[in-house]
Design a protein around this motif. Sequence first.
Motif, PDB file in Angstrom:
ATOM      1  N   GLY A  68      12.750   7.388  19.449  1.00 50.87           N
ATOM      2  CA  GLY A  68      14.203   7.456  19.500  1.00 50.87           C
ATOM      3  C   GLY A  68      14.870   6.099  19.520  1.00 50.87           C
ATOM      4  N   ARG A  69      14.121   5.035  19.117  1.00 51.45           N
ATOM      5  CA  ARG A  69      14.670   3.681  19.158  1.00 51.45           C
ATOM      6  C   ARG A  69      15.419   3.316  17.882  1.00 51.45           C
ATOM      7  NH1 ARG A  69      12.187   0.574  23.169  1.00 51.45           N
ATOM      8  NH2 ARG A  69      11.641   1.981  24.882  1.00 51.45           N
ATOM      9  N   MET A  70      15.191   4.029  16.780  1.00 52.85           N
ATOM     10  CA  MET A  70      15.892   3.716  15.538  1.00 52.85           C
ATOM     11  C   MET A  70      15.794   4.885  14.578  1.00 52.85           C
ATOM     12  SD  MET A  70      13.558   1.091  13.232  1.00 52.85           S
ATOM     13  CE  MET A  70      13.986  -0.286  14.263  1.00 52.85           C
ATOM     14  N   VAL A  71      16.583   4.808  13.514  1.00 54.34           N
ATOM     15  CA  VAL A  71      16.491   5.726  12.378  1.00 54.34           C
ATOM     16  C   VAL A  71      16.308   4.857  11.140  1.00 54.34           C
ATOM     17  CG1 VAL A  71      17.984   7.388  13.553  1.00 54.34           C
ATOM     18  CG2 VAL A  71      18.968   5.785  11.889  1.00 54.34           C
ATOM     19  N   ALA A  72      15.864   5.449  10.039  1.00 53.21           N
ATOM     20  CA  ALA A  72      15.615   4.646   8.846  1.00 53.21           C
ATOM     21  C   ALA A  72      15.981   5.410   7.588  1.00 53.21           C
ATOM     22  CB  ALA A  72      14.150   4.224   8.788  1.00 53.21           C
ATOM     23  N   VAL A  73      16.654   4.737   6.658  1.00 51.99           N
ATOM     24  CA  VAL A  73      16.955   5.293   5.344  1.00 51.99           C
ATOM     25  C   VAL A  73      15.834   4.857   4.404  1.00 51.99           C
ATOM     26  CG1 VAL A  73      18.585   5.344   3.425  1.00 51.99           C
ATOM     27  CG2 VAL A  73      19.429   5.229   5.781  1.00 51.99           C
ATOM     28  N   LEU A  74      15.106   5.839   3.858  1.00 49.05           N
ATOM     29  CA  LEU A  74      13.904   5.573   3.072  1.00 49.05           C
ATOM     30  C   LEU A  74      13.902   6.424   1.801  1.00 49.05           C
ATOM     31  CD1 LEU A  74      11.331   5.708   6.020  1.00 49.05           C
ATOM     32  CD2 LEU A  74      12.241   3.646   4.939  1.00 49.05           C
ATOM     33  N   PRO A  75      13.097   6.041   0.798  1.00 48.75           N
ATOM     34  CA  PRO A  75      12.993   6.879  -0.412  1.00 48.75           C
ATOM     35  C   PRO A  75      12.562   8.297  -0.064  1.00 48.75           C
ATOM     36  CG  PRO A  75      11.983   4.737  -0.774  1.00 48.75           C
ATOM     37  CD  PRO A  75      12.304   4.807   0.688  1.00 48.75           C
ATOM     38  N   GLU A  76      13.089   9.287  -0.774  1.00 47.75           N
ATOM     39  CA  GLU A  76      12.837  10.676  -0.425  1.00 47.75           C
ATOM     40  C   GLU A  76      11.363  11.067  -0.552  1.00 47.75           C
ATOM     41  OE1 GLU A  76      15.385  12.873  -2.947  1.00 47.75           O
ATOM     42  OE2 GLU A  76      14.310  12.390  -4.800  1.00 47.75           O
ATOM     43  N   SER A  77      10.575  10.303  -1.327  1.00 52.88           N
ATOM     44  CA  SER A  77       9.151  10.618  -1.452  1.00 52.88           C
ATOM     45  C   SER A  77       8.396  10.418  -0.143  1.00 52.88           C
ATOM     46  CB  SER A  77       8.517   9.759  -2.551  1.00 52.88           C
ATOM     47  OG  SER A  77       8.711   8.380  -2.295  1.00 52.88           O
ATOM     48  N   VAL A  78       9.026   9.757   0.836  1.00 57.79           N
ATOM     49  CA  VAL A  78       8.364   9.541   2.128  1.00 57.79           C
ATOM     50  C   VAL A  78       8.211  10.853   2.893  1.00 57.79           C
ATOM     51  CG1 VAL A  78      10.415   9.167   3.577  1.00 57.79           C
ATOM     52  CG2 VAL A  78       8.316   7.908   4.082  1.00 57.79           C
ATOM     53  N   ARG A  79       8.957  11.874   2.493  1.00 57.55           N
ATOM     54  CA  ARG A  79       8.923  13.143   3.215  1.00 57.55           C
ATOM     55  C   ARG A  79       7.513  13.709   3.348  1.00 57.55           C
ATOM     56  NH1 ARG A  79      14.082  16.352   0.551  1.00 57.55           N
ATOM     57  NH2 ARG A  79      15.537  15.993   2.285  1.00 57.55           N
ATOM     58  N   ASP A  80       6.689  13.489   2.333  1.00 62.30           N
ATOM     59  CA  ASP A  80       5.332  14.048   2.344  1.00 62.30           C
ATOM     60  C   ASP A  80       4.419  13.359   3.355  1.00 62.30           C
ATOM     61  OD1 ASP A  80       6.104  15.747   0.305  1.00 62.30           O
ATOM     62  OD2 ASP A  80       5.415  14.381  -1.278  1.00 62.30           O
ATOM     63  N   ARG A  81       4.851  12.212   3.882  1.00 66.53           N
ATOM     64  CA  ARG A  81       3.988  11.439   4.778  1.00 66.53           C
ATOM     65  C   ARG A  81       4.550  11.287   6.181  1.00 66.53           C
ATOM     66  NH1 ARG A  81       4.307   8.519   0.030  1.00 66.53           N
ATOM     67  NH2 ARG A  81       5.519   6.837   0.985  1.00 66.53           N
ATOM     68  N   LEU A  82       5.573  12.073   6.519  1.00 68.68           N
ATOM     69  CA  LEU A  82       6.182  11.942   7.844  1.00 68.68           C
ATOM     70  C   LEU A  82       5.346  12.652   8.901  1.00 68.68           C
ATOM     71  CD1 LEU A  82       9.973  12.447   7.047  1.00 68.68           C
ATOM     72  CD2 LEU A  82       8.750  10.306   7.491  1.00 68.68           C
ATOM     73  N   PRO A  83       5.220  12.065  10.096  1.00 71.21           N
ATOM     74  CA  PRO A  83       4.433  12.692  11.162  1.00 71.21           C
ATOM     75  C   PRO A  83       5.229  13.771  11.878  1.00 71.21           C
ATOM     76  CG  PRO A  83       5.343  10.620  11.934  1.00 71.21           C
ATOM     77  CD  PRO A  83       5.731  10.733  10.482  1.00 71.21           C
ATOM     78  N   PRO A  84       4.549  14.655  12.592  1.00 66.19           N
ATOM     79  CA  PRO A  84       5.260  15.631  13.427  1.00 66.19           C
ATOM     80  C   PRO A  84       6.160  14.898  14.425  1.00 66.19           C
ATOM     81  CG  PRO A  84       2.924  16.161  13.284  1.00 66.19           C
ATOM     82  CD  PRO A  84       3.078  14.807  12.672  1.00 66.19           C
ATOM     83  N   GLY A  85       7.285  15.527  14.712  1.00 67.83           N
ATOM     84  CA  GLY A  85       8.228  14.898  15.639  1.00 67.83           C
ATOM     85  C   GLY A  85       9.349  14.173  14.931  1.00 67.83           C
ATOM     86  N   THR A  86       9.313  14.151  13.588  1.00 62.39           N
ATOM     87  CA  THR A  86      10.389  13.531  12.822  1.00 62.39           C
ATOM     88  C   THR A  86      10.941  14.531  11.820  1.00 62.39           C
ATOM     89  OG1 THR A  86       8.885  12.646  11.131  1.00 62.39           O
ATOM     90  CG2 THR A  86       9.368  11.221  13.013  1.00 62.39           C
ATOM     91  N   VAL A  87      12.170  14.308  11.411  1.00 65.38           N
ATOM     92  CA  VAL A  87      12.795  15.123  10.372  1.00 65.38           C
ATOM     93  C   VAL A  87      13.489  14.182   9.396  1.00 65.38           C
ATOM     94  CG1 VAL A  87      13.158  17.109  11.881  1.00 65.38           C
ATOM     95  CG2 VAL A  87      14.945  15.369  11.686  1.00 65.38           C
ATOM     96  N   SER A  88      13.760  14.675   8.197  1.00 71.50           N
ATOM     97  CA  SER A  88      14.486  13.866   7.210  1.00 71.50           C
ATOM     98  C   SER A  88      15.647  14.668   6.664  1.00 71.50           C
ATOM     99  CB  SER A  88      13.559  13.445   6.074  1.00 71.50           C
ATOM    100  OG  SER A  88      13.106  14.570   5.341  1.00 71.50           O
ATOM    101  N   ARG A  89      16.728  13.977   6.376  1.00 71.81           N
ATOM    102  CA  ARG A  89      17.915  14.606   5.811  1.00 71.81           C
ATOM    103  C   ARG A  89      18.435  13.746   4.661  1.00 71.81           C
ATOM    104  NH1 ARG A  89      15.906  17.998   8.134  1.00 71.81           N
ATOM    105  NH2 ARG A  89      16.625  19.234   9.918  1.00 71.81           N
ATOM    106  N   PRO A  90      18.813  14.342   3.513  1.00 71.20           N
ATOM    107  CA  PRO A  90      19.343  13.558   2.395  1.00 71.20           C
ATOM    108  C   PRO A  90      20.589  12.775   2.794  1.00 71.20           C
ATOM    109  CG  PRO A  90      18.845  15.814   1.721  1.00 71.20           C
ATOM    110  CD  PRO A  90      18.745  15.787   3.216  1.00 71.20           C
ATOM    111  N   PRO A  92       0.835  -1.212   0.000  1.00 73.74           N
ATOM    112  CA  PRO A  92       0.000   0.000   0.000  1.00 73.74           C
ATOM    113  C   PRO A  92       0.866   1.257   0.000  1.00 73.74           C
ATOM    114  CG  PRO A  92      -0.847  -1.600   1.565  1.00 73.74           C
ATOM    115  CD  PRO A  92       0.477  -2.138   1.093  1.00 73.74           C
ATOM    116  N   GLY A  93       0.629   2.135  -0.949  1.00 72.56           N
ATOM    117  CA  GLY A  93       1.400   3.369  -1.035  1.00 72.56           C
ATOM    118  C   GLY A  93       2.793   3.184  -1.599  1.00 72.56           C
ATOM    119  N   GLY A  94       3.129   1.981  -2.071  1.00 71.04           N
ATOM    120  CA  GLY A  94       4.482   1.711  -2.533  1.00 71.04           C
ATOM    121  C   GLY A  94       4.640   1.718  -4.040  1.00 71.04           C
ATOM    122  N   ASP A  95       3.785   2.468  -4.736  1.00 70.04           N
ATOM    123  CA  ASP A  95       3.837   2.482  -6.204  1.00 70.04           C
ATOM    124  C   ASP A  95       4.384   3.779  -6.772  1.00 70.04           C
ATOM    125  OD1 ASP A  95       1.617   3.938  -5.309  1.00 70.04           O
ATOM    126  OD2 ASP A  95       0.551   3.641  -7.194  1.00 70.04           O
TER     127      ASP A  95
END
Length: 300
Positions: free
Chosen positions: A220-242, A100-103
Amino acid sequence: MDVETRELRYFVAVAEELHFGRAAHRLGIAQPPLSRAIRLLERRMGVTLLERTSREVRLTAAGEVLLTEGRGVLGAVAAAVRRTRRAAAVTPRLVLALKPGGDADLLRPILDRYAATPGAVPVELAFSVGERAAMVRDGRADLALLHRPQNDLSGLDSDDLHAEGQVVVLPDGHPLADRTTVSMADLRGETQPRWPEARPGVTGQLVTETAQLLQLILLGRMVAVLPESVRDRLPPGTVSRPVTDAEPATLVIAWPRASTSREVAAFVRAATSATAAPLNTATCPVPRAETASPESDNGA
């Protein structure tokens, strides 16, 4: 010598259970004929597959090989039966497995392009987070949308559809959150997720769904490397960096290796064509697509 699929099924059950009684119960047969079948198989092959004592059953080196190969053979037989039955159906269809959402918002143009293909058949969508590749291998699905490098593509053929850079998703307050970019070396020592369909050798904490992953990041239990398109779906309290040196995340269309299905080939051509030059969806017919979920959706 020839080995029957029944013999392989018996051996795989014993090898997985490492107990003749449990294997017999699983197979729905009595234990004595199961024991005789395994002894006969060993005599015919001329090797010892199982070491038996009064306390335990252990696989020999030869048994380990036959277990791996036997699983593959039984899986191939089951997949062939499923695909044959689907091909013989009154109304032929294709089953496409996806997350779901992975297309990458490409599913609609892909389906539109395929629907415009002469002889197109209905497409059923089977949503799964952690079994997409397995569904193609065992015949539950004809094709799947998968991601490289995240997913294990062994045993499958594939074509690339879409590539994008990757970002690391961090909780607010993480030491790397003040950086504008990070490198893979910066992430050494960080706990990262491992999806159920990950490539062999990938380590990390097992994560079975996106909601679970985001909750662990927020805590604060982990970090994750994800496709940059995930930025539009991140919840408050998180940030993304290239992540400047991360391998691009590539969406691929995958199908069984050496497939001879004309319908599969037509869908792959449509998918690669649609993602290279998307259709004007306002003028394209909408395909009849059905949705289904596999019996187990625990994974990534």
